[in-house]
Design an enzyme around this catalytic site. Structure first.
Site, PDB file in Angstrom:
ATOM      1  N   CYS A 179       0.868  -0.945  -0.422  1.00  0.00           N
ATOM      2  CA  CYS A 179      -0.400   0.329   0.275  1.00  0.00           C
ATOM      3  C   CYS A 179       0.524   1.010  -0.416  1.00  0.00           C
ATOM      4  CB  CYS A 179      -0.802  -0.033   0.760  1.00  0.00           C
ATOM      5  SG  CYS A 179      -2.199  -1.831   1.109  1.00  0.00           S
ATOM      6  N   HIS A 210      -3.178   8.179   2.141  1.00  0.00           N
ATOM      7  CA  HIS A 210      -3.249   6.040   1.062  1.00  0.00           C
ATOM      8  C   HIS A 210      -4.422   5.718   1.705  1.00  0.00           C
ATOM      9  CE1 HIS A 210      -3.647   2.533   0.737  1.00  0.00           C
ATOM     10  NE2 HIS A 210      -3.483   2.170   2.104  1.00  0.00           N
ATOM     11  N   ASN A 234     -10.194   0.360   0.260  1.00  0.00           N
ATOM     12  CA  ASN A 234      -8.430   0.218  -0.387  1.00  0.00           C
ATOM     13  C   ASN A 234      -8.034   0.316  -1.431  1.00  0.00           C
ATOM     14  OD1 ASN A 234      -6.090   0.333   0.054  1.00  0.00           O
ATOM     15  ND2 ASN A 234      -6.140  -0.799   2.597  1.00  0.00           N
TER      16      ASN A 234
HETATM   17  O1  UT7 Z   1      -3.776  -0.638   3.653  1.00  0.00           O
HETATM   18  C1  UT7 Z   1      -2.739  -0.759   4.240  1.00  0.00           C
HETATM   19  C2  UT7 Z   1      -2.947  -0.762   5.576  1.00  0.00           C
HETATM   20  N1  UT7 Z   1      -4.032  -1.188   6.791  1.00  0.00           N
HETATM   21  C3  UT7 Z   1      -4.329  -0.856   7.192  1.00  0.00           C
HETATM   22  O2  UT7 Z   1      -4.154   0.507   7.943  1.00  0.00           O
HETATM   23  C4  UT7 Z   1      -5.323  -1.250   8.079  1.00  0.00           C
HETATM   24  C5  UT7 Z   1      -5.157  -0.513   9.325  1.00  0.00           C
HETATM   25  N2  UT7 Z   1      -6.553  -1.365  10.365  1.00  0.00           N
HETATM   26  C6  UT7 Z   1      -7.688  -1.276  10.282  1.00  0.00           C
HETATM   27  O3  UT7 Z   1      -8.547  -0.524   9.438  1.00  0.00           O
HETATM   28  C7  UT7 Z   1      -9.060  -1.933  11.080  1.00  0.00           C
HETATM   29  O4  UT7 Z   1      -8.673  -2.152  12.438  1.00  0.00           O
HETATM   30  C8  UT7 Z   1     -10.141  -3.018  10.802  1.00  0.00           C
HETATM   31  C9  UT7 Z   1     -10.365  -2.505   9.563  1.00  0.00           C
HETATM   32  C10 UT7 Z   1      -9.405  -4.233   9.628  1.00  0.00           C
HETATM   33  C11 UT7 Z   1     -10.918  -3.103  11.718  1.00  0.00           C
HETATM   34  O5  UT7 Z   1     -11.337  -2.914  12.800  1.00  0.00           O
HETATM   35  P1  UT7 Z   1     -10.593  -3.005  13.821  1.00  0.00           P
HETATM   36  O6  UT7 Z   1     -11.660  -2.175  15.132  1.00  0.00           O
HETATM   37  O7  UT7 Z   1      -9.355  -2.857  14.239  1.00  0.00           O
HETATM   38  O8  UT7 Z   1     -11.387  -4.199  14.313  1.00  0.00           O
HETATM   39  P2  UT7 Z   1     -10.986  -5.777  15.136  1.00  0.00           P
HETATM   40  O9  UT7 Z   1     -10.142  -5.970  14.233  1.00  0.00           O
HETATM   41  O10 UT7 Z   1     -10.388  -5.743  16.332  1.00  0.00           O
HETATM   42  O11 UT7 Z   1     -12.040  -6.269  15.101  1.00  0.00           O
HETATM   43  C12 UT7 Z   1     -13.203  -6.311  16.242  1.00  0.00           C
HETATM   44  C13 UT7 Z   1     -14.305  -7.695  15.988  1.00  0.00           C
HETATM   45  C14 UT7 Z   1     -13.609  -8.618  15.794  1.00  0.00           C
HETATM   46  O12 UT7 Z   1     -14.528  -8.808  16.884  1.00  0.00           O
HETATM   47  P3  UT7 Z   1     -14.816  -9.712  18.025  1.00  0.00           P
HETATM   48  O13 UT7 Z   1     -13.644 -10.944  18.182  1.00  0.00           O
HETATM   49  O14 UT7 Z   1     -14.297  -8.245  19.108  1.00  0.00           O
HETATM   50  O15 UT7 Z   1     -15.878 -11.027  18.611  1.00  0.00           O
HETATM   51  C15 UT7 Z   1     -13.773  -9.128  14.375  1.00  0.00           C
HETATM   52  O16 UT7 Z   1     -14.011 -10.176  14.266  1.00  0.00           O
HETATM   53  O17 UT7 Z   1     -15.645  -6.944  14.876  1.00  0.00           O
HETATM   54  C16 UT7 Z   1     -15.221  -8.063  14.345  1.00  0.00           C
HETATM   55  N3  UT7 Z   1     -15.293  -8.406  12.667  1.00  0.00           N
HETATM   56  C17 UT7 Z   1     -16.322  -8.174  11.529  1.00  0.00           C
HETATM   57  N4  UT7 Z   1     -17.818  -8.145  12.600  1.00  0.00           N
HETATM   58  C18 UT7 Z   1     -18.503  -8.195  11.227  1.00  0.00           C
HETATM   59  C19 UT7 Z   1     -13.761  -8.451  11.601  1.00  0.00           C
HETATM   60  N5  UT7 Z   1     -14.162  -8.274  10.216  1.00  0.00           N
HETATM   61  C20 UT7 Z   1     -16.084  -8.191  10.413  1.00  0.00           C
HETATM   62  C21 UT7 Z   1     -16.536  -7.576   9.814  1.00  0.00           C
HETATM   63  N6  UT7 Z   1     -18.285  -7.850  10.066  1.00  0.00           N
HETATM   64  N7  UT7 Z   1     -16.128  -7.479   8.472  1.00  0.00           N
END
Ligand code: UT7
Length: 323
Positions: A116, A250, A280
């Site tokens: 990215c 980005h 993204n």
């Molecule tokens: O481009 C390269 C660089 N990339 C980035 O900068 C991405 C950086 N990271 C992010 O943008 C965020 O971490 C994400 C958008 C990927 C995820 O958001 P988050 O607030 O960090 O969520 P999380 O990974 O902590 O997940 C929270 C919960 C989890 O459930 P539990 O473990 O709390 O029960 C996930 O399993 O949300 C769940 N979850 C979803 N629920 C519904 C993860 N993906 C989904 C989904 N729909 N698509």
């Protein structure tokens, strides 16, 4: 006066097929909701390449627009750099495919892999080619078909990405030192390679792998590493937050983008946001945002544009350019 890389034109391309969050969830039978995706990422929809539509196809359209905007022909280009994690094939490079599609038989081209952060890396390389006198015109392209390396059963990654291409034409100019690309600041730390990776490839499994991301971990790195890269770029040029006209970040997550805008003391209108509509698009996200904001007249001649990105590697960096 000094030899600088001027941004002569920008271009962008998005595939025709657009999928809303709801349509995506239904098409791939994902346990997710429009609300979750919007709240955590800001993404509302994404564009996906058609069957048979390649990275070089999309890159070529973006490059043509950049040339047309600059009012220049292919003879003005000496080099093509394509930043991509989804090349058409290991070789020929996607850049050389683009060269052929543009009808260019001189010069050279190569692909650049920095996930990215690819466009920021490529902009730095293109600027170096011009400053060193190796090229007078460089097409710097970011292009991706991430839809082909996503695990469509993994809701933690497949809802985040989209396909597209963006291009910038750099041309050499003997101008004031504070014109064109001012500086680019690049970083990598392979110790964090596993938190955002493609789990296979030609040199290991012999097959295309799929994207795997520990999102929360990447998020934490993004907040600190982007902030320090941005400060590094401004300090190197004796500039402060108040000098920035536009932040073109980005586009991975709306929360990260808004956080950076606030840190810089910018008004929301000064931050170019496409993540809501494009999702993204990895290396394509910054040049696509540049293309949109120059097309609609937001970015004007003389504006100071700050770009920053983080991605798999980890790689990260920032670049400053006066349009
Ligand atoms: O481009 C390269 C660089 N990339 C980035 O900068 C991405 C950086 N990271 C992010 O943008 C965020 O971490 C994400 C958008 C990927 C995820 O958001 P988050 O607030 O960090 O969520 P999380 O990974 O902590 O997940 C929270 C919960 C989890 O459930 P539990 O473990 O709390 O029960 C996930 O399993 O949300 C769940 N979850 C979803 N629920 C519904 C993860 N993906 C989904 C989904 N729909 N698509």
């Amino acid at each position: 006066m000094a030899l600088r890389s001027l941004i002569a034109g920008t271009g962008g391309y998005l595939p025709a097929r657009c999928l809303s969050n709801e349509a995506l969830a239904e098409a791939y039978n994902l346990e997710t909701t429009d609300e979750w995706i919007i709240e955590r990422t800001g993404i509302r929809q994404r564009y996906l390449a058609a069957e048979g539509e390649s990275t070089s196809d999309m890159a070529t359209v973006a490059a043509r627009e950049a040339l047309a905007q600059a009012g220049l022909g292919i003879e003005a280009v000496d080099a093509i750099i394509v930043a991509t994690a989804t090349p058409d094939s290991a070789f020929p490079s996607t850049a050389v495919r683009v060269q052929q599609k543009l009808g260019m038989t001189h010069g050279f081209g190569f692909d650049l892999a920095a996930a990215c952060t690819g466009f920021v890396y490529a902009l730095g390389m293109g600027d170096s080619l011009i400053r060193s006198g190796q090229a007078k015109g460089v097409l710097v392209i970011g292009a991706e078909v991430f839809s082909r390396i996503l695990d469509w059963t993994d809701r933690t990654t497949c809802v985040l990405f989209g396909d597209g291409a963006g291009a910038v034409l750099l041309v050499a100019g003997d101008v004031e030192a504070d014109q064109g690309v001012l500086s680019t600041h690049l970083h990598a730390d392979g110790r964090h390679g596993d938190i955002l990776q493609v789990d296979g490839g030609a040199g290991t499994t012999g097959q295309n792998g799929l994207v795997r991301m520990a999102g929360r971990e990447v998020f934490k790195h993004a907040v600190t590493k982007l902030a320090s890269a941005v400060d590094e770029a401004l300090t190197a040029n004796g500039l402060g937050h108040g000098d920035v006209t536009w932040l073109v970040p980005h586009q991975a997550n709306r929360r990260i983008i808004d956080g950076m805008g606030k840190k810089l003391g910018l008004s929301p209108e000064q931050v170019v946001v496409t993540v809501d509509r494009h999702a993204n698009t990895s290396a394509a996200s910054i040049p696509l945002a540049l293309a949109e904001a120059t097309r609609d007249g937001r970015i004007k001649k003389g504006d100071l544009v700050l770009m920053e990105a983080i991605g798999g590697g980890l790689t990260w960096g920032a670049s400053l350019a006066r349009f």
